[in-house]
Write a protein that holds these residues in place. Sequence first.
Motif, PDB file in Angstrom:
ATOM      1  N   LEU A 237       0.844  -1.206   0.000  1.00  0.00           N
ATOM      2  CA  LEU A 237       0.000   0.000   0.000  1.00  0.00           C
ATOM      3  C   LEU A 237       0.877   1.253   0.000  1.00  0.00           C
ATOM      4  N   HIS A 238       1.968   1.194   0.744  1.00  0.00           N
ATOM      5  CA  HIS A 238       2.905   2.314   0.812  1.00  0.00           C
ATOM      6  C   HIS A 238       3.504   2.587  -0.560  1.00  0.00           C
ATOM      7  N   GLN A 239       3.880   1.521  -1.271  1.00  0.00           N
ATOM      8  CA  GLN A 239       4.449   1.684  -2.616  1.00  0.00           C
ATOM      9  C   GLN A 239       3.453   2.373  -3.547  1.00  0.00           C
ATOM     10  N   VAL A 240       2.175   1.994  -3.406  1.00  0.00           N
ATOM     11  CA  VAL A 240       1.135   2.556  -4.278  1.00  0.00           C
ATOM     12  C   VAL A 240       0.808   3.995  -3.872  1.00  0.00           C
TER      13      VAL A 240
ATOM     14  N   THR B 115       3.958  10.233   1.690  1.00  0.00           N
ATOM     15  CA  THR B 115       3.197  11.252   2.410  1.00  0.00           C
ATOM     16  C   THR B 115       1.865  10.710   2.907  1.00  0.00           C
ATOM     17  N   ALA B 116       1.263   9.796   2.124  1.00  0.00           N
ATOM     18  CA  ALA B 116      -0.027   9.247   2.539  1.00  0.00           C
ATOM     19  C   ALA B 116       0.153   8.120   3.543  1.00  0.00           C
ATOM     20  N   LEU B 117       1.069   7.217   3.260  1.00  0.00           N
ATOM     21  CA  LEU B 117       1.253   6.067   4.135  1.00  0.00           C
ATOM     22  C   LEU B 117       2.732   5.711   4.194  1.00  0.00           C
ATOM     23  N   PRO B 118       3.388   5.974   5.342  1.00  0.00           N
ATOM     24  CA  PRO B 118       4.803   5.640   5.462  1.00  0.00           C
ATOM     25  C   PRO B 118       5.003   4.130   5.486  1.00  0.00           C
ATOM     26  N   ALA B 119       6.212   3.697   5.141  1.00  0.00           N
ATOM     27  CA  ALA B 119       6.513   2.269   5.120  1.00  0.00           C
ATOM     28  C   ALA B 119       6.583   1.724   6.554  1.00  0.00           C
TER      29      ALA B 119
ATOM     30  N   PRO C 125      -9.099   7.557   9.257  1.00  0.00           N
ATOM     31  CA  PRO C 125      -8.242   8.668   8.815  1.00  0.00           C
ATOM     32  C   PRO C 125      -7.067   8.209   7.951  1.00  0.00           C
ATOM     33  N   VAL C 126      -6.529   7.012   8.252  1.00  0.00           N
ATOM     34  CA  VAL C 126      -5.431   6.487   7.423  1.00  0.00           C
ATOM     35  C   VAL C 126      -5.928   6.282   5.996  1.00  0.00           C
ATOM     36  N   LEU C 127      -7.149   5.741   5.872  1.00  0.00           N
ATOM     37  CA  LEU C 127      -7.717   5.522   4.531  1.00  0.00           C
ATOM     38  C   LEU C 127      -7.930   6.851   3.813  1.00  0.00           C
ATOM     39  N   ILE C 128      -8.343   7.876   4.572  1.00  0.00           N
ATOM     40  CA  ILE C 128      -8.523   9.193   3.936  1.00  0.00           C
ATOM     41  C   ILE C 128      -7.176   9.698   3.422  1.00  0.00           C
ATOM     42  N   ALA C 129      -6.132   9.516   4.228  1.00  0.00           N
ATOM     43  CA  ALA C 129      -4.806   9.965   3.804  1.00  0.00           C
ATOM     44  C   ALA C 129      -4.378   9.268   2.509  1.00  0.00           C
ATOM     45  N   ILE C 130      -4.768   8.003   2.369  1.00  0.00           N
ATOM     46  CA  ILE C 130      -4.349   7.252   1.178  1.00  0.00           C
ATOM     47  C   ILE C 130      -5.230   7.579  -0.025  1.00  0.00           C
ATOM     48  N   PHE C 131      -6.548   7.579   0.179  1.00  0.00           N
ATOM     49  CA  PHE C 131      -7.447   7.675  -0.975  1.00  0.00           C
ATOM     50  C   PHE C 131      -8.071   9.049  -1.161  1.00  0.00           C
ATOM     51  N   GLY C 132      -7.797   9.967  -0.253  1.00  0.00           N
ATOM     52  CA  GLY C 132      -8.392  11.292  -0.376  1.00  0.00           C
ATOM     53  C   GLY C 132      -9.783  11.328   0.216  1.00  0.00           C
ATOM     54  N   LEU C 133     -10.307  12.558   0.369  1.00  0.00           N
ATOM     55  CA  LEU C 133     -11.612  12.732   1.003  1.00  0.00           C
ATOM     56  C   LEU C 133     -12.708  12.509  -0.037  1.00  0.00           C
TER      57      LEU C 133
END
Lengths: 247, 252
Positions: free
Chosen positions: A24-27, A31-35, B108-116
Amino acid sequence: MTATRRTTDTLVIVIVMLLVWQALHQVAGSTALPAPLPTMIYLMHAVASPRFAENTTTTALELAYALVLAYAIGLAIGVWMGAHRLSGVVGEPILVALYSLPKITLYPVVLLIFGLGISGKVAFGALHGILPVALLTMGAIRAIPPVYLRSARSLRLSPWQTIATVLLPATLPEIFTGLRIGFTVTLLGVLLGEMFASKSGLGFLIINDMSLAQSEDMVTVAIILFAFAAIANALLLWIEHKLHRRV
Amino acid sequence: MTRVGAIRFAVIVGMIGALELACRLGLINHQTIIPPSEMASTLVTLLASGSLNADIARTLGEVMLVIGLSVVLGFAFGLVIHALPRVREALDPFFATYYAVPIFIFYPVLIAIFGLSAIPIVLIGVATAIVAMIIATLNGLDRVPPVLAKVARVHRLSPVTTALTLQLPAAAPYLFTGVKLSVSYGFIAVIAAEFILSPTGLGRDIADAYADFNNRRMYALILFLLIVATVVNGVLHALDMRWAERRSGGRS
């Protein structure tokens, strides 16, 4: 043999979860998900920080108050509805219906009544915990075999002796299940409360980190809560099994 | 109506009546809770104006999507896991702990990944609901009589046909328990996600009305969601009861 096998199984699950996280981090990008690895290193530092300690204390305090309330009120309702047949029959469907409602919709009402501080979050947490405790306590009391009560009467036990030596031991394992489930949902309630219109606690920290794009901190808090809940549940389950085996 | 039913009805009406009275007499501040009658009349006005339609469609659409995905994927995963005993054994402790952990904190982690957007809402909903369906499927498949597997082999059915024509109906009562839980969990997760943080939806509407001190609107929306949830749960419960009755075949 089975113990080592179970440990391997758990290890495999943890490794798979870490791999999914890494993927998931790679994708998603850093900034969104650290390793996983940098997050673990960050976690070691973060746990020691005063900011983290402060918010953890808040959450722990709220959880403790909420649990006391949820257990006290839940047990009272459960004992009453279990002992008084008509109340139980009338009340059970109402409790079940309330249990499956999305309680988050009632949070604004709780906030209006109890205010924005710690009491609102405590009340909201307790609101979650009361129902499972009440329902399982009621079930436990109703499930007492009538022969127990008859033997208590034939032995001429006083009401207090009946409770201490017959009723309590007979219902404890079941009631403890209620307390365990109550713990889980009360924790969830407190955290949900912190995530909305709150300025402290671990739930607030997660939301705040998200809006500040502090994803390492956010994931760290989530993992710590995850681990705490899992360990607490394992501990409570262990006690529960012991209680069940004793009977 | 039975006597118990009548008492229950009286208790509920009495509680609503007491709330109405307390509000009207000023025992409860109007800024805290408004009288139930006012909630209902505001709700009727809101619904009639049609201004809620978009949000209702969006929220219920998300809930429906979550339930659909959870039930179908949960059943499919359940089938696969059931067919692999070793995997199942490994996953058992994971399933046992799953609902003890506040999964929602990952929203919130999912929001950080996929946006709001709707994606994190649907994902957190599925994450909350799907495991109940998987567990129910495993439970149900455990109770499929072994003779049915032999029947499938005799008829040389493919795994998919076996799943759909034999295992699905045989495990149906247990699967229904899973569906019931998925509906309940999906609903709760979607509303909570919308309420905490989302661009639109009924949960967001309530949070906005709360922030605007618009109590009439807020209470009308809360009432709406509580009615919807109660009706849905009530219907599922009634179906469950009816099935249980049919299963026992009037034997009990």
